[in-house]
Design an enzyme around this catalytic site. Structure first.
Site, PDB file in Angstrom:
ATOM      1  N   TYR A  62       0.805  -1.215   0.000  1.00  0.00           N
ATOM      2  CA  TYR A  62       0.000   0.000   0.000  1.00  0.00           C
ATOM      3  C   TYR A  62       0.846   1.277   0.000  1.00  0.00           C
ATOM      4  CZ  TYR A  62      -4.474  -2.463   0.381  1.00  0.00           C
ATOM      5  OH  TYR A  62      -5.571  -3.233   0.111  1.00  0.00           O
ATOM      6  N   SER A  63       0.658   2.145   0.996  1.00  0.00           N
ATOM      7  CA  SER A  63       1.242   3.488   0.930  1.00  0.00           C
ATOM      8  C   SER A  63       2.729   3.561   1.220  1.00  0.00           C
ATOM      9  CB  SER A  63       0.490   4.433   1.872  1.00  0.00           C
ATOM     10  OG  SER A  63      -0.779   4.733   1.347  1.00  0.00           O
ATOM     11  N   CYS A  64       3.361   2.440   1.506  1.00  0.00           N
ATOM     12  CA  CYS A  64       4.834   2.467   1.526  1.00  0.00           C
ATOM     13  C   CYS A  64       5.358   2.961   0.188  1.00  0.00           C
ATOM     14  CB  CYS A  64       5.382   1.071   1.817  1.00  0.00           C
ATOM     15  SG  CYS A  64       5.075   0.497   3.506  1.00  0.00           S
ATOM     16  N   THR A  65       4.526   2.846  -0.845  1.00  0.00           N
ATOM     17  CA  THR A  65       4.876   3.311  -2.184  1.00  0.00           C
ATOM     18  C   THR A  65       5.180   4.799  -2.227  1.00  0.00           C
ATOM     19  OG1 THR A  65       3.129   1.757  -2.863  1.00  0.00           O
ATOM     20  CG2 THR A  65       4.162   3.072  -4.596  1.00  0.00           C
ATOM     21  N   LYS A  66       4.509   5.586  -1.402  1.00  0.00           N
ATOM     22  CA  LYS A  66       4.616   7.035  -1.517  1.00  0.00           C
ATOM     23  C   LYS A  66       6.046   7.530  -1.347  1.00  0.00           C
ATOM     24  CE  LYS A  66      -0.125   8.278  -0.204  1.00  0.00           C
ATOM     25  NZ  LYS A  66      -0.758   6.958  -0.149  1.00  0.00           N
TER      26      LYS A  66
END
Length: 404
Positions: A62-66
């Site tokens: 999920y938002s670890c991508t940011k």
């Protein structure tokens, strides 16, 4: 598997998470001074088939991508291809519509540009067409005056950052990650998983309805001390000047029309069979929620950041300078951001004021600490029912710092 004896506390915390029934499958990795000191995994990658979690099992984080997407953009800024303090419209002219002529790239990176939702429903047929989704945002009007407040752009962050990246480089975030970060560094980390990776990815077990993150407490000494990060000057859990932010967040989670649910729910991953386990999502490469990685791959990304392999020291230091902090218009709880990276706050409780990184919905967590030359990655497939982390990852972080 490997665990340096100095970090036996991390192994104990990892095993405790399984012993207490909090994990299905998971992995954690830690680098210190560039050396891999922890590389642990256990459990099942797929509860339906009993497939075991292996050393190379990746998970959708999920938002670890940011943080990965921010790093890609900052690398382009170092080359002079984009100025983060300049208007987005300088490189994406269509973005000026709706009174957004003065919205800067920095506003986008700090969740303060006022575009946390896509106002029109994104059809499933468009899920892998990132420029088309970005075009929807280009035509919108901000929900607040950019730069005057911040609110977590859960999905729109990625489409905005990704389009800026595409406009100045001609490539997607995922393509640049493969060519310039994961490929050269030998990391099992993809923003958009290749077809040969998708079958071995861990299958996520969906949580219940998302709720606020657990409040830092004595059970989680990983919580940042009050002096370690800006919190907006409020009081009580999540700060906010005495407001009942936990209550507000709970009510928003139950309201389909709330800003929180609108930010989290479009594009609607739930429309796909299997949700985030669906190959469409795993390969789409959304730059806000699209990374598929092993724990060692995620920790290796932060090792390279902390070690100066991806950004210069000056660029990283500037990117880590908190730009926004305090109550978040979407999440209600306190958040704090530099240029795309989370900084210590209620929703990113860290033992160190110099820690940075990003959590992912359900529990995944990536973190670096330049002062301690530390890098950390944790991925799992039993998702917690909180939006911004859970005690499993915080226990591991606590154990890492106690081992130093």
């Amino acid at each position: 598997m490997y665990c340096d004896p100095r970090f036996s506390r991390v192994r104990e915390a990892f095993e405790r998470n399984f012993a207490e029934g909090e994990e299905l499958g998971a992995a954690v990795a830690v680098h210190l001074d560039g050396e891999l000191v922890v590389d642990l995994w256990d459990g099942v990658a797929d509860r339906h088939t009993g497939r075991a979690w292996e050393a190379d099992t990746p998970a959708f984080a999920y938002s670890c991508t940011k943080a990965v997407a921010a790093t890609v953009l900052l690398r382009l800024a170092e080359r002079g291809l984009v100025d983060v303090r300049a208007p987005v419209a300088d490189v994406w002219p269509e973005f000026a519509a709706g009174g957004k002529e003065a919205v800067t790239v920095e506003h986008v990176l700090t969740h303060s540009c006022g575009l946390p939702v896509i106002e029109t429903p994104v059809p499933v047929a468009e899920f892998e067409d990132l420029p088309a989704i970005a075009a929807r945002l280009a035509g919108q009007t901000p929900l607040w005056e950019p730069g005057t407040a911040h609110g977590y752009h859960a999905l729109t962050y990625g489409f905005l950052v990704g389009e800026v990246v595409r406009r100045v480089s001609g490539k997607s975030v995922g393509e640049l990650v493969a060519a310039e970060i994961a490929g050269p560094l030998g990391l099992d980390l993809w923003v958009g998983a290749p077809d040969d990776v998708i079958p071995r990815a861990a299958r996520l077990k969906a949580p219940g309805r998302p709720r606020p993150a657990p409040a830092p407490a004595s059970e989680s000494p990983a919580a940042a001390p009050e002096t370690s990060a800006p919190t907006g000057g409020g009081t009580g859990p999540g700060a906010g000047g005495g407001r009942d932010l936990l209550g507000e967040m709970g009510r928003a989670a139950l309201d389909p029309g709330s800003l929180m649910n609108r930010a989290l729910g479009n594009p609607a991953i739930r429309l796909l069979e299997g949700g985030a386990n669906n190959p469409v999502i795993l390969r789409a490469g959304w730059p806000a929620a699209g990374v598929v990685t092993t724990a060692k791959g995620l920790a290796g990304f932060y090792r390279a950041l902390v070690g100066g392999d991806l950004l210069s020291s000056a660029t990283l230091q500037d990117a880590l300078r908190p730009r926004v902090s305090g109550p978040d218009r979407v999440l209600f709880m306190d958040t704090a951001f530099g240029l795309g990276y989370m900084r210590p706050s209620f929703t990113f409780p860290m033992p160190s004021a110099t820690a940075f990184g990003h959590s992912g919905m359900g529990g995944s967590l990536g973190m670096g600490d330049p002062d301690r030359r530390l890098a950390f990655g944790y991925v799992m497939n039993r998702m917690a029912d909180s939006l911004t982390g859970n005690l499993r990852g915080l226990r591991l972080i606590e154990a890492v710092y106690r081992s130093l």
